[in-house]
Design an enzyme around this catalytic site. Structure first.
Site, PDB file in Angstrom:
ATOM      1  N   HIS A   1       0.844  -1.203   0.000  1.00  0.00           N
ATOM      2  CA  HIS A   1       0.000   0.000   0.000  1.00  0.00           C
ATOM      3  C   HIS A   1       0.880   1.254   0.000  1.00  0.00           C
ATOM      4  O   HIS A   1       0.616   2.198  -0.730  1.00  0.00           O
ATOM      5  CB  HIS A   1      -0.892   0.036   1.250  1.00  0.00           C
TER       6      HIS A   1
ATOM      7  N   LYS B   1     -15.840  -6.730   5.089  1.00  0.00           N
ATOM      8  CA  LYS B   1     -14.806  -7.626   5.602  1.00  0.00           C
ATOM      9  C   LYS B   1     -14.822  -7.633   7.134  1.00  0.00           C
ATOM     10  O   LYS B   1     -15.079  -6.607   7.767  1.00  0.00           O
ATOM     11  CB  LYS B   1     -13.429  -7.165   5.134  1.00  0.00           C
TER      12      LYS B   1
ATOM     13  N   ARG C   1      -2.049  -5.330  -8.695  1.00  0.00           N
ATOM     14  CA  ARG C   1      -0.897  -6.174  -8.364  1.00  0.00           C
ATOM     15  C   ARG C   1      -0.637  -7.234  -9.405  1.00  0.00           C
ATOM     16  O   ARG C   1       0.474  -7.577  -9.712  1.00  0.00           O
ATOM     17  CB  ARG C   1      -1.104  -6.849  -7.004  1.00  0.00           C
TER      18      ARG C   1
ATOM     19  N   SER D   1      -3.150  -8.076   2.817  1.00  0.00           N
ATOM     20  CA  SER D   1      -3.259  -7.909   4.271  1.00  0.00           C
ATOM     21  C   SER D   1      -3.545  -9.248   4.961  1.00  0.00           C
ATOM     22  O   SER D   1      -2.984  -9.546   6.020  1.00  0.00           O
ATOM     23  CB  SER D   1      -4.358  -6.907   4.604  1.00  0.00           C
TER      24      SER D   1
HETATM   25  N1  COA Z   1      -0.283  -3.947  -1.641  1.00  0.00           N
HETATM   26  C1  COA Z   1      -0.662  -4.925  -0.827  1.00  0.00           C
HETATM   27  N2  COA Z   1      -1.911  -5.371  -0.738  1.00  0.00           N
HETATM   28  C2  COA Z   1      -2.804  -4.764  -1.510  1.00  0.00           C
HETATM   29  C3  COA Z   1      -2.488  -3.746  -2.396  1.00  0.00           C
HETATM   30  C4  COA Z   1      -1.160  -3.341  -2.447  1.00  0.00           C
HETATM   31  N3  COA Z   1      -0.750  -2.377  -3.264  1.00  0.00           N
HETATM   32  N4  COA Z   1      -3.596  -3.373  -3.044  1.00  0.00           N
HETATM   33  C5  COA Z   1      -4.588  -4.153  -2.576  1.00  0.00           C
HETATM   34  N5  COA Z   1      -4.107  -4.992  -1.652  1.00  0.00           N
HETATM   35  C6  COA Z   1      -4.846  -6.047  -0.942  1.00  0.00           C
HETATM   36  C7  COA Z   1      -5.396  -5.568   0.343  1.00  0.00           C
HETATM   37  O1  COA Z   1      -4.478  -5.807   1.378  1.00  0.00           O
HETATM   38  C8  COA Z   1      -6.621  -6.448   0.465  1.00  0.00           C
HETATM   39  O2  COA Z   1      -6.230  -7.690   0.970  1.00  0.00           O
HETATM   40  P1  COA Z   1      -7.205  -8.594   1.869  1.00  0.00           P
HETATM   41  O3  COA Z   1      -8.382  -8.923   0.999  1.00  0.00           O
HETATM   42  O4  COA Z   1      -6.349  -9.748   2.196  1.00  0.00           O
HETATM   43  O5  COA Z   1      -7.593  -7.789   3.059  1.00  0.00           O
HETATM   44  C9  COA Z   1      -7.079  -6.640  -0.985  1.00  0.00           C
HETATM   45  O6  COA Z   1      -5.944  -6.406  -1.747  1.00  0.00           O
HETATM   46  C10 COA Z   1      -8.104  -5.672  -1.483  1.00  0.00           C
HETATM   47  O7  COA Z   1      -8.262  -4.663  -0.575  1.00  0.00           O
HETATM   48  P2  COA Z   1      -8.409  -3.119  -0.818  1.00  0.00           P
HETATM   49  O8  COA Z   1      -7.497  -2.567  -1.835  1.00  0.00           O
HETATM   50  O9  COA Z   1      -8.328  -2.509   0.540  1.00  0.00           O
HETATM   51  O10 COA Z   1      -9.800  -3.000  -1.437  1.00  0.00           O
HETATM   52  P3  COA Z   1     -11.134  -3.483  -0.849  1.00  0.00           P
HETATM   53  O11 COA Z   1     -11.669  -4.404  -1.844  1.00  0.00           O
HETATM   54  O12 COA Z   1     -11.055  -3.969   0.541  1.00  0.00           O
HETATM   55  O13 COA Z   1     -11.896  -2.088  -0.774  1.00  0.00           O
HETATM   56  C11 COA Z   1     -13.373  -0.379  -1.515  1.00  0.00           C
HETATM   57  C12 COA Z   1     -12.777  -1.739  -1.748  1.00  0.00           C
HETATM   58  C13 COA Z   1     -13.359   0.044  -0.063  1.00  0.00           C
HETATM   59  C14 COA Z   1     -12.576   0.624  -2.303  1.00  0.00           C
HETATM   60  C15 COA Z   1     -14.817  -0.465  -2.068  1.00  0.00           C
HETATM   61  O14 COA Z   1     -15.481  -1.538  -1.457  1.00  0.00           O
HETATM   62  C16 COA Z   1     -15.620   0.799  -1.833  1.00  0.00           C
HETATM   63  O15 COA Z   1     -15.424   1.759  -2.530  1.00  0.00           O
HETATM   64  N6  COA Z   1     -16.517   0.766  -0.821  1.00  0.00           N
HETATM   65  C17 COA Z   1     -17.358   1.910  -0.497  1.00  0.00           C
HETATM   66  C18 COA Z   1     -18.818   1.656  -0.857  1.00  0.00           C
HETATM   67  C19 COA Z   1     -19.040   1.880  -2.321  1.00  0.00           C
HETATM   68  O16 COA Z   1     -18.916   2.966  -2.850  1.00  0.00           O
HETATM   69  N7  COA Z   1     -19.374   0.790  -2.995  1.00  0.00           N
HETATM   70  C20 COA Z   1     -19.561   0.784  -4.426  1.00  0.00           C
HETATM   71  C21 COA Z   1     -18.228   0.613  -5.098  1.00  0.00           C
HETATM   72  S1  COA Z   1     -18.438   0.190  -6.762  1.00  0.00           S
END
Ligand code: COA
Length: 169
Positions: A21, A45, A94, A132
Site C-alpha cells: 500500500h 470484511k 498487483r 493484508s
Molecule cells: N499492496 C498490498 N496489498 C494490496 C495492495 C497493495 N498495493 N492493493 C490491494 N491490496 C490487498 C489488500 O491488502 C486487500 O487484501 P485482503 O483482501 O487480504 O484484506 C485486498 O488487496 C483488497 O483490498 P483493498 O485494496 O483494501 O480494497 P477493498 O476491496 O477492501 O476495498 C473499496 C474496496 C473500499 C474501495 C470499495 O469496497 C468501496 O469503494 N466501498 C465503499 C462503498 C461503495 O462505494 N461501494 C460501491 C463501489 S463500486
C-alpha cells in the site's frame, strides 16, 4: 486565476496497511497535489483493526509525505469524492487476477458518477503477491513479516496476536 488542484482519493480497507500500500501511496503522492487515503468504514470484511488503529498506522507510515492525508468514510465512495472535491480514485493493480474486480469497481463508480476517473498504479514487483490477509496469516504462524509491513504495523499486529494467544492460555 486560481490554479486547480488535483486531489486523489486512495480508498481501501487497509487491515492492516502493508509496504505494498505504501508503495502505491508514494507513487501517487509524487504525481497528485494531494492524496487522501480513505478507509472504508462500511467494509463487509471482518476486520482485525478498528478504524482508529488503521488511521494511526497509516498516519505514522506516511508522516514524511506532506501532501498525504488519512481519513475514513461511510457510504458510497463517489459521494465521499464529491465532498472532498476530487474526481480521481487511485487503486493498485498487483496482478492480472486483480483486473476483473478492479474493472467492475471502476465501471460501477463511473456509472454512479460519470465525472470520476480511476487511475491504476502498479506496485514494485516485490509486492505483487502481498495482501493484508497473508500478512496476518504469517504473523499468526509466527513467521517473519519485517519485509512486508512497516515497524508500526508489526507492533500493532504483535499486540493483537499476543491478545489472541493469551485467550488460549
Ligand atoms: N499492496 C498490498 N496489498 C494490496 C495492495 C497493495 N498495493 N492493493 C490491494 N491490496 C490487498 C489488500 O491488502 C486487500 O487484501 P485482503 O483482501 O487480504 O484484506 C485486498 O488487496 C483488497 O483490498 P483493498 O485494496 O483494501 O480494497 P477493498 O476491496 O477492501 O476495498 C473499496 C474496496 C473500499 C474501495 C470499495 O469496497 C468501496 O469503494 N466501498 C465503499 C462503498 C461503495 O462505494 N461501494 C460501491 C463501489 S463500486
Amino acid at each position: 486565476m486560481k490554479e486547480k488542484k488535483n486531489i486523489a482519493v486512495y480508498p481501501g480497507t487497509f487491515d492492516p496497511p502493508t509496504y505494498g500500500h505504501l508503495d502505491i501511496i508514494k507513487r501517487a503522492s509524487s504525481i497528485f497535489d494531494k492524496v487522501i487515503i480513505s478507509i472504508s468504514a462500511d467494509s463487509v470484511k471482518n476486520t482485525t483493526f478498528s478504524i482508529k488503529e488503521r488511521e494511526e498506522m497509516l498516519r505514522v507510515i506516511t508522516r514524511e509525505l506532506k501532501n498525504v492525508e488519512v481519513t475514513s468514510f461511510k457510504g458510497l465512495l463517489v459521494n465521499f469524492l464529491k465532498n472532498k472535491k476530487s474526481r480521481i480514485i487511485i487503486r493498485g493493480l498487483r496482478a492480472v487476477s486483480d483486473f476483473e474486480y478492479e474493472f467492475q469497481l471502476a465501471l460501477t463508480n463511473r456509472k454512479l458518477d460519470n465525472s470520476i476517473e480511476t487511475v491504476f498504479f502498479i506496485p514494485d514487483e516485490t509486492y505483487t503477491y502481498l495482501s493484508s490477509s497473508l500478512v496476518k496469516e504469517i504473523i499468526r504462524l509466527n513467521g517473519n513479516i519485517d519485509k512486508l509491513v512497516p515497524p508500526i504495523v508489526k507492533f500493532y499486529l504483535e499486540k493483537k496476536l499476543k491478545k489472541t494467544l493469551d485467550n488460549y492460555n
